[in-house]
Design a protein around this motif. Sequence first.
Motif, PDB file in Angstrom:
ATOM      1  N   GLU A   1      -5.956  -5.991  -2.870  1.00  0.00           N
ATOM      2  CA  GLU A   1      -6.809  -4.614  -2.598  1.00  0.00           C
ATOM      3  C   GLU A   1      -6.291  -3.906  -1.252  1.00  0.00           C
ATOM      4  O   GLU A   1      -6.203  -2.852  -1.102  1.00  0.00           O
ATOM      5  CB  GLU A   1      -8.171  -4.903  -2.629  1.00  0.00           C
ATOM      6  N   LEU A   2      -5.422  -4.932  -0.420  1.00  0.00           N
ATOM      7  CA  LEU A   2      -5.148  -4.494   0.785  1.00  0.00           C
ATOM      8  C   LEU A   2      -3.668  -3.910   0.807  1.00  0.00           C
ATOM      9  O   LEU A   2      -3.444  -2.935   1.761  1.00  0.00           O
ATOM     10  CB  LEU A   2      -4.911  -5.658   1.722  1.00  0.00           C
ATOM     11  N   VAL A   3      -3.177  -4.072  -0.340  1.00  0.00           N
ATOM     12  CA  VAL A   3      -1.624  -3.438  -0.583  1.00  0.00           C
ATOM     13  C   VAL A   3      -1.865  -1.663  -0.904  1.00  0.00           C
ATOM     14  O   VAL A   3      -2.726  -1.586  -1.364  1.00  0.00           O
ATOM     15  CB  VAL A   3      -0.882  -4.352  -1.505  1.00  0.00           C
ATOM     16  N   HIS A   4      -0.967  -1.169  -0.385  1.00  0.00           N
ATOM     17  CA  HIS A   4      -0.797   0.265  -0.578  1.00  0.00           C
ATOM     18  C   HIS A   4      -0.744   0.680  -2.351  1.00  0.00           C
ATOM     19  O   HIS A   4      -0.069   0.015  -2.722  1.00  0.00           O
ATOM     20  CB  HIS A   4       0.140   0.938  -0.025  1.00  0.00           C
ATOM     21  N   PRO A   5      -1.567   1.333  -2.759  1.00  0.00           N
ATOM     22  CA  PRO A   5      -1.711   1.566  -4.087  1.00  0.00           C
ATOM     23  C   PRO A   5      -0.403   2.103  -4.690  1.00  0.00           C
ATOM     24  O   PRO A   5      -0.174   1.607  -5.900  1.00  0.00           O
ATOM     25  CB  PRO A   5      -2.747   2.683  -4.363  1.00  0.00           C
TER      26      PRO A   5
ATOM     27  N   ASP B   1       2.398   1.065  -3.956  1.00  0.00           N
ATOM     28  CA  ASP B   1       3.148  -0.054  -3.755  1.00  0.00           C
ATOM     29  C   ASP B   1       2.940  -1.490  -5.076  1.00  0.00           C
ATOM     30  O   ASP B   1       3.710  -2.336  -5.183  1.00  0.00           O
ATOM     31  CB  ASP B   1       3.555  -0.648  -2.621  1.00  0.00           C
ATOM     32  N   ARG B   2       1.574  -1.173  -5.203  1.00  0.00           N
ATOM     33  CA  ARG B   2       1.036  -2.432  -6.281  1.00  0.00           C
ATOM     34  C   ARG B   2       2.014  -2.642  -7.332  1.00  0.00           C
ATOM     35  O   ARG B   2       2.444  -3.735  -7.914  1.00  0.00           O
ATOM     36  CB  ARG B   2      -0.188  -2.022  -6.392  1.00  0.00           C
ATOM     37  N   PRO B   3       2.377  -1.484  -8.110  1.00  0.00           N
ATOM     38  CA  PRO B   3       3.124  -1.481  -9.568  1.00  0.00           C
ATOM     39  C   PRO B   3       4.647  -2.146  -9.039  1.00  0.00           C
ATOM     40  O   PRO B   3       4.884  -2.979 -10.011  1.00  0.00           O
ATOM     41  CB  PRO B   3       3.034  -0.241 -10.118  1.00  0.00           C
ATOM     42  N   MET B   4       5.100  -1.848  -8.081  1.00  0.00           N
ATOM     43  CA  MET B   4       6.372  -2.216  -7.580  1.00  0.00           C
ATOM     44  C   MET B   4       6.402  -3.823  -7.537  1.00  0.00           C
ATOM     45  O   MET B   4       7.107  -4.504  -8.096  1.00  0.00           O
ATOM     46  CB  MET B   4       7.019  -1.500  -6.641  1.00  0.00           C
TER      47      MET B   4
ATOM     48  N   HIS C   1       6.948  -3.589   1.371  1.00  0.00           N
ATOM     49  CA  HIS C   1       5.760  -3.058   0.822  1.00  0.00           C
ATOM     50  C   HIS C   1       4.749  -2.649   2.205  1.00  0.00           C
ATOM     51  O   HIS C   1       4.962  -3.114   3.246  1.00  0.00           O
ATOM     52  CB  HIS C   1       4.783  -3.481  -0.242  1.00  0.00           C
ATOM     53  N   ARG C   2       3.795  -1.645   1.703  1.00  0.00           N
ATOM     54  CA  ARG C   2       2.910  -1.175   3.091  1.00  0.00           C
ATOM     55  C   ARG C   2       1.378  -1.998   2.609  1.00  0.00           C
ATOM     56  O   ARG C   2       1.194  -2.150   1.533  1.00  0.00           O
ATOM     57  CB  ARG C   2       2.534   0.293   3.089  1.00  0.00           C
ATOM     58  N   MET C   3       0.714  -2.281   3.358  1.00  0.00           N
ATOM     59  CA  MET C   3      -0.685  -2.683   3.394  1.00  0.00           C
ATOM     60  C   MET C   3      -1.570  -2.748   4.578  1.00  0.00           C
ATOM     61  O   MET C   3      -0.913  -2.329   5.625  1.00  0.00           O
ATOM     62  CB  MET C   3      -0.642  -4.314   3.115  1.00  0.00           C
ATOM     63  N   VAL C   4      -2.834  -2.573   4.429  1.00  0.00           N
ATOM     64  CA  VAL C   4      -3.915  -2.441   5.665  1.00  0.00           C
ATOM     65  C   VAL C   4      -4.303  -3.672   6.069  1.00  0.00           C
ATOM     66  O   VAL C   4      -4.257  -4.898   5.048  1.00  0.00           O
ATOM     67  CB  VAL C   4      -5.120  -1.490   5.147  1.00  0.00           C
TER      68      VAL C   4
END
Length: 537
Positions: A25-29, A31-34, A53-56
């Motif tokens: 859930e913290l990972v940028h949407p 970037d999740r499929p990758m 990847h990016r994440m908050v």
Amino acid sequence: MWSDTLLALFGFPPGTTLDLDTYTELVHPQDRPMIQNTLAEAMRTGAGFTYTHRMVLADHTTERWFECFGEVETAPDGTPQRVLGTAHDITRARRVHDELLALAEQDPLTGLANRRAVTRELERQLATGASGAMLLLDLDNFKDVNDLRGHAVGDRLMKTLATALRTRLDHTHLIGRLGGDEFAVVLPGHDLTQAAHTADTLRDAVAALPLVGPASRITVSTGVAHYGPGDTWELVLANADLALYASKAAGRNRVTVYEPGHYADTAKRVSVLDRLRTALDRGGLELHAMPMVQLATRRTLGHELLLRLDDGQQPPLGPAEFLPEAERSDLILDIDRWVLSTAIDALVTHPDPELRFNVNVSGRTLEDEGFAGFVLDRLAGAGVAPGRLGLEITETAAVTNLDAARALALQLRAFGCRITLDDFGSGFGSFVHLKHLPITGIKIDGEFVRNIDERSTDAVLVSGIIEIARGLGLSAVAEWVERPAQVDVLTRLGVRVGQGFHLGRPQPLATVLATQPTPPNGALSPHLTGAEDGARS
């Protein structure tokens, strides 16, 4: 399982229980499929993997970039049993990378895409077999605005024009500034009728802009060309340019769609490249010298050499008209070598150590692997002290070709040549470049100088630039000094050298050389290093 160090990087206290769903859930949407695809492929093959990847973080606000490396442990039958990996916070490096990338593909004045980004997008469209249309827009009589109203007004007009054009286009349209007063728009999926309608809309938007003077009406001429499978971006750009020329020839302030007949009409005029080649072979190129002046004493410390075309043919062509054309071809490589050779020849015939030249180097020449050797051979063969010759590289060209610019600067500076970063401050990554480019000096971008006697923010920025330059042992020159009041402010801020019409206009090099004193026989020119140059300036 997560190490306490990694939990800390994610913003959680040691010992926090963090399951995969919470992490996901913290990972940028985007970037999740990758990540999911990368992990699935790694578990299928048992091979190592890596992804960025990016994440908050735990505060659900702060965004960071992470680079992850991992491997899959499998059972003897190949069944995956464990995935082990490490994560590294690369946010700072990523931001620097993004700044450099944006500068490399962004026009610093307007914030639009630059020529490189426009041609790349057009090339990408053609590679996928897409079709559409391209617009080339050129502001009518823009030179008059600069000459009569000044460059500050001209720059403000460019920014206003860019905003007006951008607001009339949607996110599927790419708009860029190719240079000077020329803009381009890529319209995917547009036929010629739709493209002409869009061009008319943009023309009306420009005509509605506020006047820049009592009698200055703002208009734009436009050329429209179709592109499709089998075309090249060079052909599309050339066709749009021919249509644009037809708009200009027909009276300006109009939209013209390319037709094959435009080529025949244009062929009647002498092509710019042909004129340049002829001038290069037969002596139609000329150098003018613009002085760089010590503000306190008004003593000339050196000259920047500017290229002019003086071939006696009509219509006359200024640098803004022929240099962009040369830079589209390999001809600019020969022109840059001619300029450099002419400068060195002048230094040989006038061995006065006080006579020093700066030569501009194009972005294309930065990629010429043999250029540094050519410069060093010419200097050594001529017996000219390298410190009398300086090379100026624009910040935009340097960041676009950062590795090439660094390699050239390293070789020439090691020999004793001066290397100046021109238009310094025009990009967000300016100070980053000081870490990576072995330069000896900077030229403060005129955007900070032209209103320095009227805007305190410009004075603060220039003061900061001067402090950094002084701390790094770099010389600094302020460009676009056009009024006495600018000199007063610059002097108070510690700027010692300036360049601009108030301090001296460009003159033919022959005229400047004619005023140089003849040294006694046997006089030798001292070897000036970059550090000595900075101390003098």
